[in-house]
Design a protein around this motif. Structure first.
Motif, PDB file in Angstrom:
ATOM      1  N   UNK A  33       0.802  -1.228   0.000  1.00  0.00           N
ATOM      2  CA  UNK A  33       0.000   0.000   0.000  1.00  0.00           C
ATOM      3  C   UNK A  33       0.835   1.278   0.000  1.00  0.00           C
ATOM      4  N   UNK A  34       1.992   1.287  -0.683  1.00  0.00           N
ATOM      5  CA  UNK A  34       2.795   2.494  -0.806  1.00  0.00           C
ATOM      6  C   UNK A  34       2.697   2.978  -2.248  1.00  0.00           C
ATOM      7  N   UNK A  35       2.187   4.206  -2.435  1.00  0.00           N
ATOM      8  CA  UNK A  35       1.874   4.713  -3.764  1.00  0.00           C
ATOM      9  C   UNK A  35       2.612   6.002  -4.057  1.00  0.00           C
ATOM     10  N   UNK A  36       2.956   6.203  -5.318  1.00  0.00           N
ATOM     11  CA  UNK A  36       3.465   7.460  -5.832  1.00  0.00           C
ATOM     12  C   UNK A  36       2.308   8.085  -6.604  1.00  0.00           C
ATOM     13  N   UNK A  37       1.744   9.150  -6.057  1.00  0.00           N
ATOM     14  CA  UNK A  37       0.515   9.722  -6.607  1.00  0.00           C
ATOM     15  C   UNK A  37       0.843  10.921  -7.477  1.00  0.00           C
ATOM     16  N   UNK A  38       0.335  10.906  -8.697  1.00  0.00           N
ATOM     17  CA  UNK A  38       0.487  12.018  -9.629  1.00  0.00           C
ATOM     18  C   UNK A  38      -0.839  12.727  -9.826  1.00  0.00           C
ATOM     19  N   UNK A  39      -0.963  13.432 -10.933  1.00  0.00           N
ATOM     20  CA  UNK A  39      -2.204  14.167 -11.213  1.00  0.00           C
ATOM     21  C   UNK A  39      -3.292  13.265 -11.777  1.00  0.00           C
ATOM     22  N   UNK A  40      -2.921  12.296 -12.615  1.00  0.00           N
ATOM     23  CA  UNK A  40      -3.901  11.444 -13.278  1.00  0.00           C
ATOM     24  C   UNK A  40      -3.843   9.996 -12.827  1.00  0.00           C
ATOM     25  N   UNK A  41      -2.657   9.538 -12.394  1.00  0.00           N
ATOM     26  CA  UNK A  41      -2.496   8.138 -12.007  1.00  0.00           C
ATOM     27  C   UNK A  41      -1.728   8.024 -10.698  1.00  0.00           C
ATOM     28  N   UNK A  42      -1.833   6.867 -10.095  1.00  0.00           N
ATOM     29  CA  UNK A  42      -1.038   6.513  -8.917  1.00  0.00           C
ATOM     30  C   UNK A  42      -0.292   5.229  -9.254  1.00  0.00           C
ATOM     31  N   UNK A  43       1.003   5.179  -8.910  1.00  0.00           N
ATOM     32  CA  UNK A  43       1.838   4.028  -9.245  1.00  0.00           C
ATOM     33  C   UNK A  43       2.345   3.369  -7.975  1.00  0.00           C
TER      34      UNK A  43
END
Length: 76
Positions: A33-43
């Protein structure tokens, strides 16, 4: 043998995986459950699985609206 299922159609509603802001999101690929969140997607920071951010989006023809009088040009 013939299949009873219909072919996949991307435009039909159904279950869609999405990253939801403000919620506990687990990756469908590795269950972390560790995410890199952007404007349109989360990776996912571990396996790189990318999901669209599932919030109300503003897209389409009604994105920009003018509040001025019809026929009056906008100042440049």
């Amino acid at each position: 043998m013939q299949s009873d299922t219909l072919p996949f159609t991307a435009g039909t509603p159904g279950y869609r995986l999405a990253y939801h802001l403000g919620e506990d999101n687990h990756c469908p690929g590795c269950d972390r459950s560790h995410w890199l969140v952007g404007r349109m997607t989360a990776e996912c920071a571990y396996c790189g699985t990318a999901l669209p951010i599932g919030v109300g989006r503003t897209a389409g023809g009604g994105l920009f609206r003018s509040q001025g009088k019809p026929g009056v040009p906008l100042a440049a």
